[in-house]
Write an enzyme that holds these catalytic residues in place. Structure first.
Site, mmCIF file in Angstrom:
data_model
loop_
_atom_site.group_PDB
_atom_site.id
_atom_site.type_symbol
_atom_site.label_atom_id
_atom_site.label_comp_id
_atom_site.label_asym_id
_atom_site.label_seq_id
_atom_site.Cartn_x
_atom_site.Cartn_y
_atom_site.Cartn_z
ATOM 1 N N ASP A 99 -35.886 33.544 62.257
ATOM 2 C CA ASP A 99 -36.960 34.542 62.275
ATOM 3 C C ASP A 99 -36.518 35.723 63.127
ATOM 4 O O ASP A 99 -35.680 35.568 64.024
ATOM 5 C CB ASP A 99 -38.233 33.948 62.906
ATOM 6 C CG ASP A 99 -38.989 33.023 61.954
ATOM 7 O OD1 ASP A 99 -38.694 33.021 60.752
ATOM 8 O OD2 ASP A 99 -39.893 32.320 62.440
ATOM 9 N N ARG A 119 -35.300 37.810 54.540
ATOM 10 C CA ARG A 119 -36.758 37.863 54.341
ATOM 11 C C ARG A 119 -37.184 39.274 54.748
ATOM 12 O O ARG A 119 -36.732 39.793 55.762
ATOM 13 C CB ARG A 119 -37.450 36.820 55.211
ATOM 14 C CG ARG A 119 -38.976 36.922 55.124
ATOM 15 C CD ARG A 119 -39.684 36.149 56.229
ATOM 16 N NE ARG A 119 -39.437 34.738 56.189
ATOM 17 C CZ ARG A 119 -39.371 33.978 57.302
ATOM 18 N NH1 ARG A 119 -39.512 34.512 58.493
ATOM 19 N NH2 ARG A 119 -39.146 32.689 57.203
HETATM 20 C C1 LIG Z 1 -43.568 34.203 55.459
HETATM 21 C C2 LIG Z 1 -43.665 35.226 56.540
HETATM 22 C C3 LIG Z 1 -42.752 35.213 57.579
HETATM 23 C C4 LIG Z 1 -42.803 36.181 58.575
HETATM 24 N N1 LIG Z 1 -41.805 36.240 59.526
HETATM 25 C C5 LIG Z 1 -41.807 37.247 60.412
HETATM 26 C C6 LIG Z 1 -40.733 37.419 61.330
HETATM 27 O O1 LIG Z 1 -39.756 36.650 61.347
HETATM 28 N N2 LIG Z 1 -40.793 38.464 62.210
HETATM 29 C C7 LIG Z 1 -41.844 39.355 62.219
HETATM 30 O O2 LIG Z 1 -41.843 40.296 63.016
HETATM 31 N N3 LIG Z 1 -42.876 39.199 61.354
HETATM 32 C C8 LIG Z 1 -42.891 38.184 60.473
HETATM 33 N N4 LIG Z 1 -43.937 38.060 59.595
HETATM 34 C C9 LIG Z 1 -45.176 38.868 59.799
HETATM 35 C C10 LIG Z 1 -45.107 40.243 59.175
HETATM 36 O O3 LIG Z 1 -44.217 41.066 59.904
HETATM 37 C C11 LIG Z 1 -46.498 40.903 59.170
HETATM 38 O O4 LIG Z 1 -46.945 41.059 60.485
HETATM 39 C C12 LIG Z 1 -47.553 40.119 58.406
HETATM 40 O O5 LIG Z 1 -47.024 39.565 57.236
HETATM 41 C C13 LIG Z 1 -48.737 41.055 58.010
HETATM 42 O O6 LIG Z 1 -48.273 42.065 57.173
HETATM 43 P P1 LIG Z 1 -48.568 42.167 55.597
HETATM 44 O O7 LIG Z 1 -47.290 42.475 54.912
HETATM 45 O O8 LIG Z 1 -49.275 40.952 55.116
HETATM 46 O O9 LIG Z 1 -49.439 43.470 55.424
HETATM 47 P P2 LIG Z 1 -50.722 44.037 56.149
HETATM 48 O O10 LIG Z 1 -50.797 45.468 55.722
HETATM 49 O O11 LIG Z 1 -50.730 43.714 57.590
HETATM 50 O O12 LIG Z 1 -51.892 43.223 55.461
HETATM 51 C C14 LIG Z 1 -52.211 43.370 54.081
HETATM 52 C C15 LIG Z 1 -53.388 42.461 53.766
HETATM 53 O O13 LIG Z 1 -52.975 41.097 53.948
HETATM 54 C C16 LIG Z 1 -54.030 40.332 54.501
HETATM 55 N N5 LIG Z 1 -53.585 39.860 55.835
HETATM 56 C C17 LIG Z 1 -52.485 40.235 56.532
HETATM 57 N N6 LIG Z 1 -52.388 39.572 57.693
HETATM 58 C C18 LIG Z 1 -53.471 38.759 57.747
HETATM 59 C C19 LIG Z 1 -53.948 37.826 58.701
HETATM 60 N N7 LIG Z 1 -53.287 37.591 59.843
HETATM 61 N N8 LIG Z 1 -55.096 37.157 58.429
HETATM 62 C C20 LIG Z 1 -55.761 37.361 57.264
HETATM 63 N N9 LIG Z 1 -55.356 38.247 56.316
HETATM 64 C C21 LIG Z 1 -54.234 38.934 56.555
HETATM 65 C C22 LIG Z 1 -55.208 41.250 54.612
HETATM 66 O O14 LIG Z 1 -55.939 41.128 53.423
HETATM 67 C C23 LIG Z 1 -54.575 42.624 54.715
HETATM 68 O O15 LIG Z 1 -55.431 43.636 54.296
HETATM 69 C C24 LIG Z 1 -43.868 37.135 58.560
HETATM 70 C C25 LIG Z 1 -44.775 37.152 57.508
HETATM 71 C C26 LIG Z 1 -44.687 36.235 56.497
HETATM 72 C C27 LIG Z 1 -45.647 36.312 55.364
#
Ligand SMILES: Cc1cc2nc3c(=O)[nH]c(=O)nc-3n(C[C@H](O)[C@H](O)[C@H](O)COP(=O)(O)OP(=O)(O)OC[C@H]3O[C@@H](n4cnc5c(N)ncnc54)[C@H](O)[C@@H]3O)c2cc1C
Length: 307
Positions: free
Chosen positions: A133, A184
């Site tokens: 990660d 990723r």
């Molecule tokens: C499989 C996976 C692995 C990840 N690994 C890392 C990593 O190694 N390092 C890192 O910095 N980040 C990691 N992340 C987190 C990532 O950086 C984002 O912070 C997170 O995915 C929220 O961004 P989004 O793309 O969903 O978009 P956003 O614009 O934040 O959200 C879009 C929509 O998704 C839904 N949503 C998003 N987050 C949430 C929540 N917490 N609860 C409920 N609904 C939500 C809502 O409907 C929101 O309107 C990971 C995410 C995923 C899915």
């Protein structure tokens, strides 16, 4: 972005941390995002998801450790996860995500690297993929370098994560794609200063889409990790327009978030991997999930006032 910054700052205060960690009222909300505290609970969740046709990445929660001994214990715990996956009848559907800070990055690169290699030695006979990660920006270069180095000895068995919000990411993308390292693609979850990261969410969303397309075209089996339905739809349309077969990439989402969308994508024939976190060190992960969505904080406040 202002809300996210505020929640990440407030959740770091000891008084809040202690309250949330110990409050029985918050537990049901924690359970929405975390699959339990024990490996057996996480494996049972992973196997149920695999039965339904999902892929899974298990994340034993835990970040920075305080000593070389703790790093060795974290490595032992990850190896236990690898052994449990190896015994599962769904072994080929389950992989593992790790944190290099849990393996001793603060104690020295050589400590973390030795532990990381130990995990890969354990995973290799079973072809279990290990993803490092991506953590906060002080660790980015060291993580990228370590993954590059270790990948040379375990090609295809390990990869890492790139965060759209960092200025350096465009260069990292070319650098890692050029070495055929699996990536990723995420927007980024940490509190980062403007010296290293874009602060404007619209800019991050725009780049996520643009560079996401680049990954779909050029990268080795990229993982598009987002819950952003509008962006997912546009990337789906892009992949279709370029005749990129569904089996050449995967969508990834977090356990407990947008299960409806996870199911829809799976029904459409895509590979969908659910990231399943578990363990007792859930607080930092939980805070980042709260910071991503105001509704999650409201949900907690409502459950506190209901009692
Ligand atoms: C499989 C996976 C692995 C990840 N690994 C890392 C990593 O190694 N390092 C890192 O910095 N980040 C990691 N992340 C987190 C990532 O950086 C984002 O912070 C997170 O995915 C929220 O961004 P989004 O793309 O969903 O978009 P956003 O614009 O934040 O959200 C879009 C929509 O998704 C839904 N949503 C998003 N987050 C949430 C929540 N917490 N609860 C409920 N609904 C939500 C809502 O409907 C929101 O309107 C990971 C995410 C995923 C899915």
């Amino acid at each position: 972005m202002v809300f996210r910054t505020l929640i990440l700052k407030v959740s770091g205060l000891p008084v809040i941390r202690n309250f949330v960690r110990n409050s029985k009222l918050v537990r049901p909300v924690v359970g929405r995002f975390i699959a339990g505290e024990r490996l057996s609970q996480a494996m049972s969740t992973a196997e149920s998801l695999a039965d339904e046709g999902f892929l899974v990445s298990l994340d034993l929660l835990g970040e920075n450790v305080a000593s070389v001994e703790e790093a060795a214990l974290a490595a032992d715990a990850y190896i236990e996860v690898i052994e449990a996956i190896a015994k599962s009848h769904h072994c080929e559907k389950i992989n593992i995500s790790i944190k290099l800070t849990a393996l001793g990055l603060d104690q020295g690169d050589e400590i973390a690297e030795a532990n990381y290699r130990r995990l890969l030695e354990a995973a290799k006979p079973h072809s279990i993929f290990i993803r490092a990660d991506m953590e906060g920006s002080p660790y980015t270069e060291r993580t990228v370098e370590m993954v590059e180095k270790v990948h040379r000895d375990f090609p295809g068995l390990t990869g890492t994560v790139l965060q759209t919000y960092l200025y350096r990411t465009r260069d990292d993308l070319d650098r890692l794609v050029g070495q055929n390292i699996r990536l990723r693609w995420v927007k980024g979850a940490y509190l980062e200063p403007e010296t290293v990261a874009f602060q404007d969410k619209a800019k991050v969303d725009e780049d996520y889409l643009e560079l996401g397309k680049r990954l779909l075209v050029r990268a080795r089996y990229p993982a598009i990790a987002s819950h952003d339905e509008a962006i997912i739809t546009q990337l789906k349309e892009f992949a279709e327009s370029r005749d990129i077969p569904k089996h050449l990439f995967e969508w990834q989402m977090l356990y407990g978030i947008r299960r409806d969308l996870q199911g829809l994508l799976k029904e459409e024939g895509y590979n969908v991997r659910v990231y399943v976190p578990y363990g007792d060190a859930w607080y930092p992960y939980f805070s980042r999930r709260l910071a991503e969505r105001p509704a999650n904080v409201l949900f907690i406040l409502r459950s506190l006032f209901k009692k």
